[in-house]
Design a protein around this motif. Sequence first.
Motif, PDB file in Angstrom:
ATOM      1  N   LYS A  90       0.848  -1.188   0.000  1.00 34.94           N
ATOM      2  CA  LYS A  90       0.000   0.000   0.000  1.00 34.94           C
ATOM      3  C   LYS A  90       0.881   1.236   0.000  1.00 34.94           C
ATOM      4  O   LYS A  90       1.895   1.283   0.693  1.00 34.94           O
ATOM      5  CB  LYS A  90      -0.891   0.017   1.236  1.00 34.94           C
ATOM      6  CG  LYS A  90      -1.864  -1.133   1.292  1.00 34.94           C
ATOM      7  CD  LYS A  90      -2.700  -1.059   2.549  1.00 34.94           C
ATOM      8  CE  LYS A  90      -3.625  -2.238   2.624  1.00 34.94           C
ATOM      9  NZ  LYS A  90      -4.488  -2.169   3.801  1.00 34.94           N
ATOM     10  N   GLN A  94      -2.577   5.770   0.334  1.00 37.72           N
ATOM     11  CA  GLN A  94      -3.659   4.828   0.638  1.00 37.72           C
ATOM     12  C   GLN A  94      -3.722   4.565   2.137  1.00 37.72           C
ATOM     13  O   GLN A  94      -4.805   4.516   2.723  1.00 37.72           O
ATOM     14  CB  GLN A  94      -3.488   3.527  -0.128  1.00 37.72           C
ATOM     15  CG  GLN A  94      -4.642   2.559   0.116  1.00 37.72           C
ATOM     16  CD  GLN A  94      -4.533   1.292  -0.700  1.00 37.72           C
ATOM     17  OE1 GLN A  94      -3.752   1.212  -1.650  1.00 37.72           O
ATOM     18  NE2 GLN A  94      -5.305   0.294  -0.342  1.00 37.72           N
ATOM     19  N   LYS A  95      -2.573   4.414   2.774  1.00 36.77           N
ATOM     20  CA  LYS A  95      -2.556   4.193   4.220  1.00 36.77           C
ATOM     21  C   LYS A  95      -3.153   5.377   4.967  1.00 36.77           C
ATOM     22  O   LYS A  95      -3.886   5.202   5.948  1.00 36.77           O
ATOM     23  CB  LYS A  95      -1.126   3.933   4.706  1.00 36.77           C
ATOM     24  CG  LYS A  95      -0.586   2.586   4.292  1.00 36.77           C
ATOM     25  CD  LYS A  95       0.841   2.419   4.762  1.00 36.77           C
ATOM     26  CE  LYS A  95       1.435   1.124   4.252  1.00 36.77           C
ATOM     27  NZ  LYS A  95       2.835   0.963   4.651  1.00 36.77           N
TER      28      LYS A  95
END
Length: 88
Positions: A4, A8-9
């Motif tokens: 990721k 996105q995190k």
Amino acid sequence: MLFKSAGQKELESLIDGLARSYMRGHTRNSPEGRAELCGEIAQLADELRDAGRERAVRGARGYQSALYFGLPPHAQREMERMVAEALA
């Protein structure tokens, strides 16, 4: 997805924060607080898209917070709607 991106995190972290906001005693446990969180999600999603990182936004769309499953059904539906609108 195995790997990721940082974007996105960060989106997933904000989605977790939205799920936490439904818990009693949370500082953003109000419609206004949740709207503010959704604004932050939408802003980050727009920034990622502008940077050409649509893939991070698509990955976050499929994310389900573990906290989501502990919410009452009406809160789950509301949260789904809010996240979908923020990531649209």
